[in-house]
Enzyme design. Structure first.
Site, PDB file in Angstrom:
ATOM      1  N   GLU A 304      27.038  55.373  50.447  1.00  0.00           N
ATOM      2  CA  GLU A 304      26.850  54.487  49.295  1.00  0.00           C
ATOM      3  C   GLU A 304      25.727  54.980  48.395  1.00  0.00           C
ATOM      4  O   GLU A 304      25.896  55.108  47.171  1.00  0.00           O
ATOM      5  CB  GLU A 304      26.553  53.063  49.767  1.00  0.00           C
ATOM      6  CG  GLU A 304      26.352  52.057  48.644  1.00  0.00           C
ATOM      7  CD  GLU A 304      27.635  51.764  47.883  1.00  0.00           C
ATOM      8  OE1 GLU A 304      27.765  52.260  46.736  1.00  0.00           O
ATOM      9  OE2 GLU A 304      28.498  51.064  48.434  1.00  0.00           O
ATOM     10  N   ASP A 308      26.124  56.341  44.527  1.00  0.00           N
ATOM     11  CA  ASP A 308      25.506  55.611  43.421  1.00  0.00           C
ATOM     12  C   ASP A 308      24.552  56.489  42.629  1.00  0.00           C
ATOM     13  O   ASP A 308      24.587  56.526  41.388  1.00  0.00           O
ATOM     14  CB  ASP A 308      24.739  54.398  43.957  1.00  0.00           C
ATOM     15  CG  ASP A 308      25.643  53.336  44.552  1.00  0.00           C
ATOM     16  OD1 ASP A 308      26.867  53.401  44.332  1.00  0.00           O
ATOM     17  OD2 ASP A 308      25.129  52.442  45.251  1.00  0.00           O
ATOM     18  N   SER A 546      32.577  50.417  44.533  1.00  0.00           N
ATOM     19  CA  SER A 546      31.216  50.915  44.707  1.00  0.00           C
ATOM     20  C   SER A 546      30.919  52.058  43.741  1.00  0.00           C
ATOM     21  O   SER A 546      29.766  52.268  43.357  1.00  0.00           O
ATOM     22  CB  SER A 546      31.005  51.423  46.141  1.00  0.00           C
ATOM     23  OG  SER A 546      30.921  50.357  47.051  1.00  0.00           O
ATOM     24  N   ASP A 589      42.693  49.062  27.587  1.00  0.00           N
ATOM     25  CA  ASP A 589      43.445  48.037  28.307  1.00  0.00           C
ATOM     26  C   ASP A 589      44.262  48.662  29.435  1.00  0.00           C
ATOM     27  O   ASP A 589      44.895  49.712  29.255  1.00  0.00           O
ATOM     28  CB  ASP A 589      44.365  47.306  27.323  1.00  0.00           C
ATOM     29  CG  ASP A 589      44.865  45.983  27.860  1.00  0.00           C
ATOM     30  OD1 ASP A 589      44.355  45.547  28.912  1.00  0.00           O
ATOM     31  OD2 ASP A 589      45.737  45.376  27.218  1.00  0.00           O
ATOM     32  N   ILE A 590      44.242  48.034  30.584  1.00  0.00           N
ATOM     33  CA  ILE A 590      44.999  48.507  31.753  1.00  0.00           C
ATOM     34  C   ILE A 590      46.186  47.568  31.953  1.00  0.00           C
ATOM     35  O   ILE A 590      45.988  46.356  32.164  1.00  0.00           O
ATOM     36  CB  ILE A 590      44.123  48.541  33.022  1.00  0.00           C
ATOM     37  CG1 ILE A 590      42.821  49.304  32.769  1.00  0.00           C
ATOM     38  CG2 ILE A 590      44.905  49.132  34.193  1.00  0.00           C
ATOM     39  CD1 ILE A 590      42.998  50.747  32.379  1.00  0.00           C
ATOM     40  N   GLY A 608      45.527  42.601  27.598  1.00  0.00           N
ATOM     41  CA  GLY A 608      44.334  41.770  27.541  1.00  0.00           C
ATOM     42  C   GLY A 608      43.685  41.652  28.906  1.00  0.00           C
ATOM     43  O   GLY A 608      43.854  42.511  29.778  1.00  0.00           O
ATOM     44  N   ASP A 610      42.975  40.564  32.718  1.00  0.00           N
ATOM     45  CA  ASP A 610      43.765  40.216  33.903  1.00  0.00           C
ATOM     46  C   ASP A 610      42.853  40.219  35.121  1.00  0.00           C
ATOM     47  O   ASP A 610      41.777  40.839  35.111  1.00  0.00           O
ATOM     48  CB  ASP A 610      44.931  41.191  34.090  1.00  0.00           C
ATOM     49  CG  ASP A 610      44.492  42.641  34.240  1.00  0.00           C
ATOM     50  OD1 ASP A 610      43.867  42.983  35.263  1.00  0.00           O
ATOM     51  OD2 ASP A 610      44.765  43.440  33.318  1.00  0.00           O
TER      52      ASP A 610
END
Length: 630
Positions: A304, A308, A546, A589-590, A608, A610
């Site tokens: 992690e 990061d 993550s 947008d996905i 839009g 979701d």
């Protein structure tokens, strides 16, 4: 955390007489859910002492959302006029009437006046009491719970207060709070920290498919569907901005000990993707004894932090990252611990955080952090990214609300707080679905309306950075859904209503909170699949929200840099900006993909907003043109 608490108590198997609920008492809090795989083994010895912390009801909390919107809504004349920490603390501090009422109650119950202490912030009252005194005071029963691995913790199922006291108290701890996460392995010792947020876990943190990537592998942008590297993200989100106000800007990454980066891993990554950063390190902010440990080295201990920092440091270079390393090696830490460090008004004192959720300090055990909890040791960074979470259903409601209000206060001070939305679709960490496996299980703190929840996308295999991304369903599944605790904030009402009307989910109230009046998440997304990460001296492919959260944090940090360079302040709470119709074209947008879980296909993406990918992924070049001059 709790295990050291038990050691402090030296719990025995003696059984105390069960208290009965007093006539004027009303149940104030009840445990959110019964723990799975934990056995109620025995009563706590009646003469042992607990440090009881009473969280007092704060004033003006009903104004928090409205005040936050006033300074976060771009259409408001007060946009960007963030409050000072002192003004925030004063505005929300409990009233003198609340303080005196609770103190009088304790005195009436037999506690000496000189044993009752009010915290400097006036938010807490502290009193040490025996188990028998507390059980009588709260009409509660404390038990020791044992896990087959050998881990133990204490808790009560519920507690009660006199009716006239309830309005003055938000929560009392330790009481119903319980750390539900099941350890990966056996308890090594009574101070074992394998259940802590930063410990190796199949529930929290990024995932890897185990594929080793040779360091000699070329990483052209044409292979971003297989290998995500910094240049892929720059192309996907048009990140082409060099910081000009790095010395003024602040970006915090929260990690929980024993999770820690390895310097050699950073250098391997920088040697490949950011040569001028070799041998550079984040600025360490040690919270409650937080340490960058190197004794334990594996993906579970380093994955992690390496992920990061490698990506955040590279994307915002030369801006220095503040590493908020939280918790010592024995206690570990929880979300309240890092919040204490950035806002002293949130602090209790003498380790007043929640056993089972947070580290308790000072830690008297050998090798522990012997000092008082880190209280207000750092100014809230302009952006904070946290790639950790827990199941909302397992969190006591009062605890969740009090913590959520704190995120709102940080927003008022000018901080953007980002949380990963989870990696199991509509299911909880580890794929857990309560109520016989049918109830969708949103993540917390991502479900809090005062944080920005970040979901995950991916490049479809065989496609390029020029093609639209889809919802991430490779190795991990973008977390999202609807809260069972928090009402819908004003800023997202229109977007969520439009989604529900045009894409009505085929599920009942037994599966998710379907009133259309609750907090929905995530708010936005970024790529979360196939990240090339250096850890433990080699390169592997890593997946997870993550990864998405610190990437979004980096983009917001770059926007803040441009604003600071022009003499403006940081953006602060960005959700009201994200949901503005006039800014919808600033996001990619996905519209393909789902977030399955709990035996269903989950929710679907749509035009839009979701509940899979939020409003989509950010486009930095477009955002700079619109958000810098606000």
């Amino acid at each position: 955390m709790l295990l050291s608490f038990l050691q402090l108590l030296a719990i025995s198997s003696l059984v105390a007489a069960a208290p009965s609920r007093r006539a004027n008492h009303v149940v104030h809090e009840r445990r959110a859910v019964e723990p799975r795989n934990w056995m109620k083994s025995r009563r706590v010895d009646s003469y042992k002492v607990l440090p009881l912390r009473i969280g007092l009801a704060q004033q003006n909390l009903e104004q928090l959302e409205e005040l936050l919107m006033t300074i976060s809504n771009p259409d408001s004349p007060s946009f960007g006029q963030h409050w000072s920490p002192e003004r925030v603390a004063e505005h929300f501090a409990p009233s003198e009437d609340t303080i005196s009422t609770v103190k009088d109650w304790l005195t009436t119950e037999g506690f000496r006046g000189d044993s009752i202490r009010v915290s400097p912030s006036k938010g807490w009252i502290d009193v040490n009491a025996t188990i028998s005194e507390i059980e009588a005071l709260l009409s509660a029963e404390y038990h020791v719970y044992t896990h087959p691995s050998g881990h133990e913790q204490i808790s009560c199922e519920s507690y009660s207060l006199p009716d006239h006291i309830r309005e003055h108290v938000e929560l009392i701890k330790p009481t119903v709070h319980f750390f539900h996460r099941i350890p990966d392995g056996p308890a090594l010792h009574k101070r074992d920290n394998t259940t802590k947020l930063g410990a190796p876990s199949k529930f929290n943190g990024p995932k890897t498919n185990g594929n080793i990537v040779p360091a000699s592998t070329p990483f052209p942008v044409s292979t971003c569907d297989q290998f995500i590297v910094p240049d892929c993200l720059r192309k996907l989100y048009e990140i082409d901005y060099k910081p000009k106000a790095a010395e003024k800007n602040t970006y915090g990454i929260v990690e929980f000990t024993p999770q820690a980066y390895l310097g050699n891993d950073l250098d391997i990554f920088f040697g490949l993707f950011s040569h001028d950063q070799e041998h550079k390190r984040p600025d360490l902010v040690s919270i409650d004894g937080g340490v960058v440990q190197t004794a334990e080295q594996s993906f579970g201990f380093n994955g992690e932090s390496d992920l990061d920092l490698e990506y955040a440091m590279t994307l915002v270079n030369p801006t220095k990252i503040k590493l908020l390393q939280t918790g010592d090696l024995l206690e570990g830490a929880g979300f309240d611990n890092w919040l204490d460090a950035v806002d002293k008004s949130f602090c209790t004192f003498d380790g007043g955080d929640v056993p089972g959720q947070d580290g308790i300090y000072p830690d008297p055990a050998p090798g522990g952090f012997h000092h008082p909890e880190s209280c207000g040791i750092i100014k809230p960074p302009h952006v904070v990214s946290i790639s950790y979470g827990e199941d909302e259903y397992a969190v006591p409601v009062a605890y969740a609300k009090r913590q959520c209000h704190e995120y709102g206060k940080l927003g008022m001070m000018g901080s953007t707080v980002l949380y990963a939305s989870g990696d199991s679709g509509v299911a909880g960490f580890g794929g857990i679905c309560p109520n016989g496996g049918v109830l969708f299980n949103p993540a917390f703190p991502a479900s809090c309306p005062f944080v920005t929840a970040v979901g995950a996308t991916q490049i479809t295999p065989g496609k390029t950075v020029e093609d639209p991304e889809v919802a991430c369903e490779t190795v991990i599944i973008s977390g999202g859904g609807f809260s069972n605790i928090f009402p819908m904030p004003e800023y997202q009402e229109h977007a969520v209503k439009e989604y529900l009307e045009n894409n009505p989910p085929p599920y009942t109230a037994a599966q998710y909170s379907n009133s259309g009046k609750v907090r929905a998440f995530p708010d936005l997304s970024a790529n979360g699949a196939n990240y090339v990460v250096a850890f433990d001296g080699q390169l592997e492919l890593v997946f997870g929200t993550s990864a998405s959260a610190p990437v979004v944090g980096s983009i917001i940090t770059l926007i803040n840099d441009a604003r600071l360079h022009r003499g403006k302040g940081p953006l602060g709470f960005i959700n009201p900006l994200i949901y503005k119709d006039k800014f919808s074209d600033l996001f990619n947008d996905i519209t393909s993909g789902n977030n399955p879980g709990c035996g269903t296909n989950g929710f679907t993406t749509a035009k839009g907003w979701d509940p899979v990918t939020g409003v989509g992924t950010p486009n930095l070049s477009k955002l700079l043109k619109k958000w810098v001059d606000l």
